[in-house]
Design an enzyme around this catalytic site. Structure first.
Site, short mmCIF file in Angstrom:
data_model
loop_
_atom_site.label_atom_id
_atom_site.label_comp_id
_atom_site.label_asym_id
_atom_site.label_seq_id
_atom_site.Cartn_x
_atom_site.Cartn_y
_atom_site.Cartn_z
N HIS A 80 0.82 -1.22 0.00
CA HIS A 80 0.00 0.00 0.00
C HIS A 80 0.85 1.26 0.00
O HIS A 80 0.50 2.25 -0.64
CB HIS A 80 -0.94 0.01 1.21
CG HIS A 80 -2.26 -0.62 0.95
ND1 HIS A 80 -3.33 0.07 0.44
CD2 HIS A 80 -2.70 -1.88 1.12
CE1 HIS A 80 -4.37 -0.74 0.30
NE2 HIS A 80 -4.01 -1.93 0.71
N GLU A 110 -4.91 -4.20 12.21
CA GLU A 110 -6.04 -3.83 11.36
C GLU A 110 -6.55 -5.09 10.63
O GLU A 110 -7.72 -5.44 10.71
CB GLU A 110 -5.60 -2.77 10.36
CG GLU A 110 -6.66 -2.38 9.36
CD GLU A 110 -6.12 -1.52 8.23
OE1 GLU A 110 -6.93 -0.83 7.58
OE2 GLU A 110 -4.90 -1.55 7.96
N HIS A 111 -5.66 -5.75 9.91
CA HIS A 111 -5.97 -6.99 9.21
C HIS A 111 -5.19 -8.14 9.85
O HIS A 111 -3.99 -7.99 10.11
CB HIS A 111 -5.55 -6.93 7.73
CG HIS A 111 -6.14 -5.81 6.95
ND1 HIS A 111 -7.38 -5.88 6.35
CD2 HIS A 111 -5.65 -4.57 6.66
CE1 HIS A 111 -7.62 -4.74 5.70
NE2 HIS A 111 -6.58 -3.94 5.89
N HIS A 125 -35.45 17.53 41.59
CA HIS A 125 -35.64 16.13 41.18
C HIS A 125 -36.69 15.48 42.08
O HIS A 125 -37.59 14.78 41.61
CB HIS A 125 -34.32 15.34 41.31
CG HIS A 125 -33.35 15.55 40.19
ND1 HIS A 125 -32.79 16.76 39.89
CD2 HIS A 125 -32.83 14.65 39.30
CE1 HIS A 125 -31.95 16.62 38.88
NE2 HIS A 125 -31.97 15.36 38.49
#
Length: 440
Positions: free
Chosen positions: A266, A334-335, A427
């Site tokens: 890549h 990642e992978h 409340h």
């Protein structure tokens, strides 16, 4: 033979082991300082800055203020420029991605009776505007368009726009436009890098601001997302590609070498390791790499050799399979590929990975180009807390509550006690008998 980084894990000290876990974007301090003026220029100068940065950073002389947005004619022309077989592959992947993400889509609303007369649940509605970042610097990535636009369209986001760097002539990658239109996205802007993130954060005369931006990018894009995280939702941290190929002693080392190159090609900022406890596999992989490099293009050989001979890649030989598991979980890739004739034997021991691809016929290529699960994944160890991009990244959840008159007394009594304990008088009054005086 190229000097591939080879690490015998047992011989490394703690500092050396920690170094193996670092990614290229681990220290962005230098990049962040360079990105700050880019963001400020886009914020103050808008389209004028985008055109200037297209020229300076993308070497694109063809972009001007009048053509920052892709026209209908450019979309139409793209289908004539892309080979029919490539269009068919994009259609195939797009269908698989849509089918997978349809299964992820949560029901619009659910409610459960928590106590008699008291109901609670969730409602899911799409985020109103999202920008999809599609990188281009080291190649063209219609697959990223497919992966980001698929879940966005399934989620029903009404305003989806793609930002992607222009070519020198001012055009957008034709296959990216094909993928966008096939997914149903018709808004594409010719802008990339840190300036694209700034543009969708602040908006310009041409580019509409978005509430969120998703998609992978360079360290410059990652740095811009960090700086702009207070302006828009920057999604999961997706930086340069990374992968761990785990191989046990049941497979051929040459197969591990083949798959090790997938993410390594890549770019020079990628990370890729083969992790194995088998010396045979490690040595076979080392021997096989030159033969695969001989079949690759010069550019991709350059990228992958830089990765595999550098500090962010190579081969890690462990002493035992348990040590391989420990390294993978610490790395949180990642992978992750599990290369084994029995991959399920290993799956249960690995908890920290975003994408896990099992067996000898599921390389990262299959996942990247259209098996169905999303290939936009968290990097830099963020797989420990983030998952892959999904439909849920494009919707927001609202809690729904409904209490009937019959169910009110029980819940009010307990709420009243806690309100008084915590010192919240209003409340307490709101759930006291005072309420009945004002209900019609």
């Amino acid at each position: 033979m190229t000097n591939v980084s080879f690490h015998t894990y047992a011989e490394l000290d703690q500092e050396q082991r920690a170094a193996l876990l670092r990614r290229s974007e681990a220290d962005l301090s230098g990049v962040i300082e360079k990105v700050k003026p880019i963001i400020e220029a886009v914020r103050t100068q808008g389209d004028e800055a985008l055109v200037r940065f297209a020229r300076d950073f993308d070497r694109s002389e063809g972009v001007h203020k009048g053509n920052l947005k892709v026209t209908e004619a450019e979309f139409d022309a793209a289908f004539k420029l892309v080979d029919a077989e490539v269009i068919d592959a994009i259609k195939f992947g797009t269908e698989n991605i849509r089918s997978f993400h349809e299964e992820q889509k949560p029901e619009t609303m659910w409610m459960k009776e928590i106590r008699p007369g008291a109901f609670a649940g969730d409602r899911f509605t799409p985020i109103q505007s999202v920008a999809l970042y599609v990188p281009r610097g080291k190649g063209s990535f219609p697959s990223v368009t497919m992966m980001t636009s698929g879940p966005a369209m399934v989620a029903g986001v009404p305003n989806v726009a793609i930002v992607t760097p222009p070519a020198p002539d001012g055009t957008v990658d034709a296959a990216t436009l094909v993928a966008a239109r096939l997914a149903g996205v018709e808004t594409v802007y010719k802008v990339g890098g840190a300036q694209a993130v700034a543009a969708v954060a602040y908006g310009t005369d041409t580019i509409k601001p978005a509430l969120k931006v998703v998609g992978p990018g360079s360290p410059w894009v990652v740095a811009a997302k960090r700086l702009l995280a207070g302006v828009l939702d920057t999604g999961l941290p997706a930086g340069p590609s990374e992968a761990v190929i785990f191989a046990d002693d049941t497979v051929d080392g040459s197969l591990a070498a083949l798959d090790l190159l997938i993410e390594a090609e890549h770019g020079p900022d990628s990370s890729a390791y083969l992790v194995t406890h088998s010396r045979r596999v490690a040595e076979e992989a080392l021997a096989a790499l030159p033969g695969f490099w001989a079949q690759m293009t010069e550019q991709r050989v350059g990228f992958s050799t830089t990765v595999l001979t550098g500090k962010n890649g190579g081969i890690v030989l462990t002493e035992a399979v348990e040590q391989s598991y420990d390294f993978i979980n610490a790395y949180a890739p990642e992978h992750l590929e599990i290369l084994s004739t029995e991959p399920y034997d290993h799956l249960g021991r690995i908890t920290e990975a975003s994408e896990i691809l099992l067996g000898q016929y599921t390389p990262c290529s299959i996942g990247n180009f259209g098996l169905g699960p999303n290939a936009v994944l968290p990097t830099s160890r963020w797989a420990r807390t983030y998952g892959p991009l999904s439909v849920t990244d494009f919707v927001k959840r609202s809690s729904i509550g409904y209490v009937t008159a019959a169910g009110f007394p029980l819940l009010a009594g307990h709420a009243h006690k806690l309100a008084l304990y915590e010192g919240f008088s209003s409340h307490a009054i709101a759930v006291s008998p005072e309420r009945y005086k004002h209900v019609r």
